[in-house]
Structure formats: structure tokens, C-alpha cells
Enzyme design. Structure first.
Site, PDB file in Angstrom:
ATOM      1  N   MET A  15      55.416  36.939  17.648  1.00  0.00           N
ATOM      2  CA  MET A  15      55.267  35.603  17.079  1.00  0.00           C
ATOM      3  C   MET A  15      54.912  35.736  15.607  1.00  0.00           C
ATOM      4  SD  MET A  15      53.295  33.500  20.126  1.00  0.00           S
ATOM      5  CE  MET A  15      52.183  34.839  20.606  1.00  0.00           C
ATOM      6  N   ALA A  16      55.711  35.087  14.761  1.00  0.00           N
ATOM      7  CA  ALA A  16      55.518  35.180  13.318  1.00  0.00           C
ATOM      8  C   ALA A  16      54.145  34.669  12.930  1.00  0.00           C
ATOM      9  CB  ALA A  16      56.599  34.371  12.591  1.00  0.00           C
ATOM     10  N   GLN A  68      59.969  44.493  16.631  1.00  0.00           N
ATOM     11  CA  GLN A  68      61.143  43.636  16.783  1.00  0.00           C
ATOM     12  C   GLN A  68      61.900  43.520  15.474  1.00  0.00           C
ATOM     13  OE1 GLN A  68      61.382  39.205  17.082  1.00  0.00           O
ATOM     14  NE2 GLN A  68      62.055  39.610  19.185  1.00  0.00           N
ATOM     15  N   CYS A  99      65.487  33.452  18.122  1.00  0.00           N
ATOM     16  CA  CYS A  99      64.840  32.546  17.175  1.00  0.00           C
ATOM     17  C   CYS A  99      65.689  31.290  16.966  1.00  0.00           C
ATOM     18  CB  CYS A  99      64.627  33.249  15.840  1.00  0.00           C
ATOM     19  SG  CYS A  99      63.731  32.234  14.648  1.00  0.00           S
ATOM     20  N   LYS A 141      66.054  40.269  23.123  1.00  0.00           N
ATOM     21  CA  LYS A 141      65.398  39.031  23.544  1.00  0.00           C
ATOM     22  C   LYS A 141      66.278  37.882  23.071  1.00  0.00           C
ATOM     23  CE  LYS A 141      60.957  36.606  23.621  1.00  0.00           C
ATOM     24  NZ  LYS A 141      61.355  35.273  23.109  1.00  0.00           N
ATOM     25  N   HIS A 171      64.542  33.847  27.350  1.00  0.00           N
ATOM     26  CA  HIS A 171      63.743  32.624  27.268  1.00  0.00           C
ATOM     27  C   HIS A 171      64.610  31.511  27.854  1.00  0.00           C
ATOM     28  CE1 HIS A 171      61.106  29.773  24.589  1.00  0.00           C
ATOM     29  NE2 HIS A 171      61.326  29.275  25.792  1.00  0.00           N
ATOM     30  N   ASN A 202      60.907  34.667  30.234  1.00  0.00           N
ATOM     31  CA  ASN A 202      60.062  34.089  29.189  1.00  0.00           C
ATOM     32  C   ASN A 202      60.177  32.568  29.247  1.00  0.00           C
ATOM     33  OD1 ASN A 202      60.274  33.865  25.575  1.00  0.00           O
ATOM     34  ND2 ASN A 202      58.443  33.868  26.821  1.00  0.00           N
ATOM     35  N   GLY A 203      59.040  31.906  29.091  1.00  0.00           N
ATOM     36  CA  GLY A 203      59.042  30.448  29.025  1.00  0.00           C
ATOM     37  C   GLY A 203      58.097  29.814  30.015  1.00  0.00           C
ATOM     38  N   ASP A 204      57.122  29.052  29.500  1.00  0.00           N
ATOM     39  CA  ASP A 204      56.187  28.263  30.314  1.00  0.00           C
ATOM     40  C   ASP A 204      55.258  29.112  31.168  1.00  0.00           C
ATOM     41  OD1 ASP A 204      57.461  26.166  29.155  1.00  0.00           O
ATOM     42  OD2 ASP A 204      58.396  25.401  30.973  1.00  0.00           O
TER      43      ASP A 204
END
Length: 369
Positions: A15-16, A68, A99, A141, A171, A202-204
Site C-alpha cells: 500500500m502506497a 512489488q 492499481c 497481483k 482482488h 484479496n478483498g474484504d
């Protein structure tokens, strides 16, 4: 992940502005897994951008070191991986095709890129070939696709597998969804059925039990956790317990949260070697740490404006250490929760899936998103 066992099967999503060396170390102190650094752009790495080189920092004993990469040009991506291998900068390389932000997709990068399947194949294959001599595993990803009319995850997963990746993370949202709505775990299950390499979902995943439900629903081999750990690095302790079939979950009091905040700031100061810069970086985390706790607006505001460790200590001392964890916040989304939106793409991007030309000016010069 290649030759590296990941136990429990938990990955911290890059995460940036978040997953720097300090935050990764803080999370690792709570539980094992794979912790990925912030996104590094291939061109910045190849051109030896000083800021990018500083971002490629790992704590002593951080293994495997996970990095990454974001890139749109196959040649530059290959060169970046060659540098990583020759200079021993990382043990694992993840390629960003997920992204959704406009400055990335309008250049054909991130979640827009798998639509151009031949270009996607060249990038992934080049990275895998460059990493192979050192045995560095490469993963990808990605998202489901650009939008519901332009899904790419099945083709991209099969192409990546054929190119020799060690795993694929999906995701369960499209780029158009951004971070809105709910993640489509059925898509993760679909991809798992089609691939032989490990598939990560990935997700939630807001709580450890969400991870167990995802794996039960999808058959995935592991989970990727992003926004759910913001202000809650102890989520990794919960995840470790969940995968041991231990029902114990961490519910820290406000005093314990304050101690974690203090530790986070301390690690940032060590990493930045500048108290002011570390405190500036820390400010964004304050609201996440205090989510749901009855802390007054003025104290919250002052904590979000700290410029020194002494100031932080003085303000943390004003919190009620006995205040229990706000259980009503469990399972709630954290971080970005925006609305669906238009996906900005290069002119004519959707016209052909087999065009492998690199868009002009596609590479981003700055790392971190």
C-alpha cells in the site's frame, strides 16, 4: 512462494505510503506471513532514483524480502528484475496489475494492462526469466478486469501461469469499482479452479474470520490483506490464531493501542532517521488507530499534527488506558471506501487485445503510487 514457505498463508498487500519498513516490522511483530513493500516503479529503479532506492529498505531478519514492481515496458521491467537479482535487493518480486488509480490506468498500467494480453505476457515472461537464475519467485497481483464488460482475470491468470509465476493474487473487484461495493469471491473461486499455481484471494478481509470464510468459499491457497490492517497491525496475530484453529482474538484497550502507536512512531523514526519526517508520516495513521474509541475531536486533531516524539507521548498520556476496544467497529471497512468511477485509459486501448505496443510515456518516474 517458490522456495519460501509462507505460514500462515497471509500476505500484507503493498500500500502506497503505508507498507514502509517500519509498518511491515510492526505487523511482523504480531504474526508471521509475507510482508510486501510499497510499489516500486521499474523505470525509477533502473535509473537509480535516490528516493526509490531509499524505499527499498528491509529490516534485519526480514525474510523473505518482498518487493512489488510496477511497469508497462517489458524491456525496462526485465532490466529492473535483473538489477534486483544482481544486487540482491529482494527475495521475491510481485508485479502490480491491480492499481486502479487514473494516473496509472490512463498510461495503460496497473489494472488496465492485462487487457493487452500480449503486452502482459511479455512483461511477466521477461520478469520470470530475469529472476530465474537466482531462484527469485515472481508473482502477479491483479483485479478482475477494467469493468464488468472487460474482464481479464482468467486470461491473465492462465498467461501468468504459463510464463512461470509462483502464484497469482486476485482482488475480487474491477478497476471501475475501485474500493466500492463488495469483493467478488466467486471470481477468486473461479480462478482457483482454472489454475494449478497457488491462488491468493484479496478483498474484504476485515477480520481473521473473514479470511477463513474466504478460503472456505473459494478454495484459495492464501489471503492478501490490505485495508483491514490499517490502524490494526494486531490483525496479523488474529490471523495466525485463526489458522491454528485458535478462537482467540486481540481486542486491545485504548492503553494498549496507545502503546502500539508509540511503537509505530519509534520504528518510523528509526527508519526515516528524522523525527519530524517520521511524525509527519505517522499522522495519517492516527484516525485508523482511534477508530471507534471515544476520543475528543481536539485531542484527535492534535495527535494528527504531531511533530515530535515528546509531543506524541504527552498526548497519548491523555488517553484513558482502561477504555475497552470498540467491538462495534469489527468488520467495518477501513481506509479508502470510494464510489465506482470511470476508468481512464490510453486512446484506443480497448480496440485490440493483441496490440503489444508500449504506450508513449507510460512509465511512472516516482515510486510509491
Amino acid at each position: 512462494m517458490g522456495r519460501y514457505p509462507i505460514d500462515p498463508p497471509v500476505v500484507l498487500a503493498p500500500m502506497a505510503g503505508i507498507t514502509n519498513v517500519a509498518f511491515r516490522q510492526l505487523c511482523r511483530e504480531y504474526g508471521a506471513g509475507l510482508y510486501v513493500c510499497e510499489m516500486i516503479t521499474t523505470v525509477a529503479l533502473v535509473e537509480r532514483n535516490p528516493k526509490t532506492r531509499r524505499m527499498i529498505a528491509f529490516a534485519a531478519g526480514e525474510r523473505p524480502r518482498s518487493l512489488q514492481l510496477y511497469g508497462v515496458d517489458p524491456a525496462i521491467t526485465r532490466k529492473a528484475v535483473e538489477i534486483i537479482v544482481s544486487e540482491d535487493l529482494a527475495d521475491h518480486v510481485d508485479l502490480n496489475f491491480g492499481c486502479p488509480v487514473p494516473k496509472v490506468t490512463r498510461k495503460g498500467g496497473g489494472s488496465a494492462l492485462p487487457w493487452r494480453r500480449r503486452l502482459f505476457a511479455k512483461i511477466v515472461r521477461g520478469a520470470v526469466e530475469a529472476a530465474a537464475p537466482a531462484g527469485v519467485p515472481v508473482t502477479v497481483k491483479m483485479r478482475k478486469g477494467i469493468d464488468d464488460d472487460h474482464l481479464t482475470y482468467v486470461d491473465a491468470g492462465l498467461i501468468a501461469q504459463d510464463a512461470g509465476v509462483a502464484a497469482v493474487a486476485l482482488h475480487g473487484r474491477t478497476a471501475a469499482q475501485r474500493y466500492s461495493g463488495t469483493a467478488d469471491w466467486d471470481a477468486i473461486a473461479d480462478l482457483k479452479q482454472r489454475l494449478d499455481v497457488p491462488v491468493l484471494g484479496n478483498g474484504d478481509i476485515w477480520e481473521a474470520d473473514d479470511a477463513l470464510r474466504m478460503l472456505d468459499h473459494t478454495g484459495a491457497d492464501g489471503v492478501v490483506v490490505g485495508r483491514g490492517c490499517l490502524g490494526r497491525p494486531w490483525l496479523f496475530a488474529d490471523l495466525a490464531a485463526a489458522f491454528r484453529n485458535d478462537p482467540t482474538r486481540v481486542m486491545p484497550s485504548l492503553g494498549q493501542v496507545a502503546a502500539t502507536m508509540r511503537r509505530h512512531a519509534e520504528l518510523l523514526i528509526q527508519a526515516f532517521q528524522s523525527e519530524r519526517d517520521a511524525c509527519t508520516d505517522f499522522r495519517k495513521h492516527v484516525a485508523w488507530y482511534l477508530k471507534g474509541f471515544p476520543v475528543g475531536a481536539d485531542l484527535r486533531r492534535r495527535l494528527a499534527m504531531i511533530s515530535s516524539q515528546i509531543e506524541l507521548d504527552d498526548l497519548l498520556a491523555q488517553l484513558d488506558p482502561d477504555e475497552p476496544f470498540p467491538a462495534h467497529t469489527l468488520g467495518q471497512p477501513r481506509g479508502r471506501t470510494n464510489s465506482p468511477g470511470k476508468v481512464f485509459l490510453p486512446e484506443g486501448w480497448l480496440a485490440s487485445r493483441d496490440d503489444d505496443a508500449v504506450p508513449e510515456g507510460a512509465e511512472l518516474p516516482d515510486s510509491g503510487g
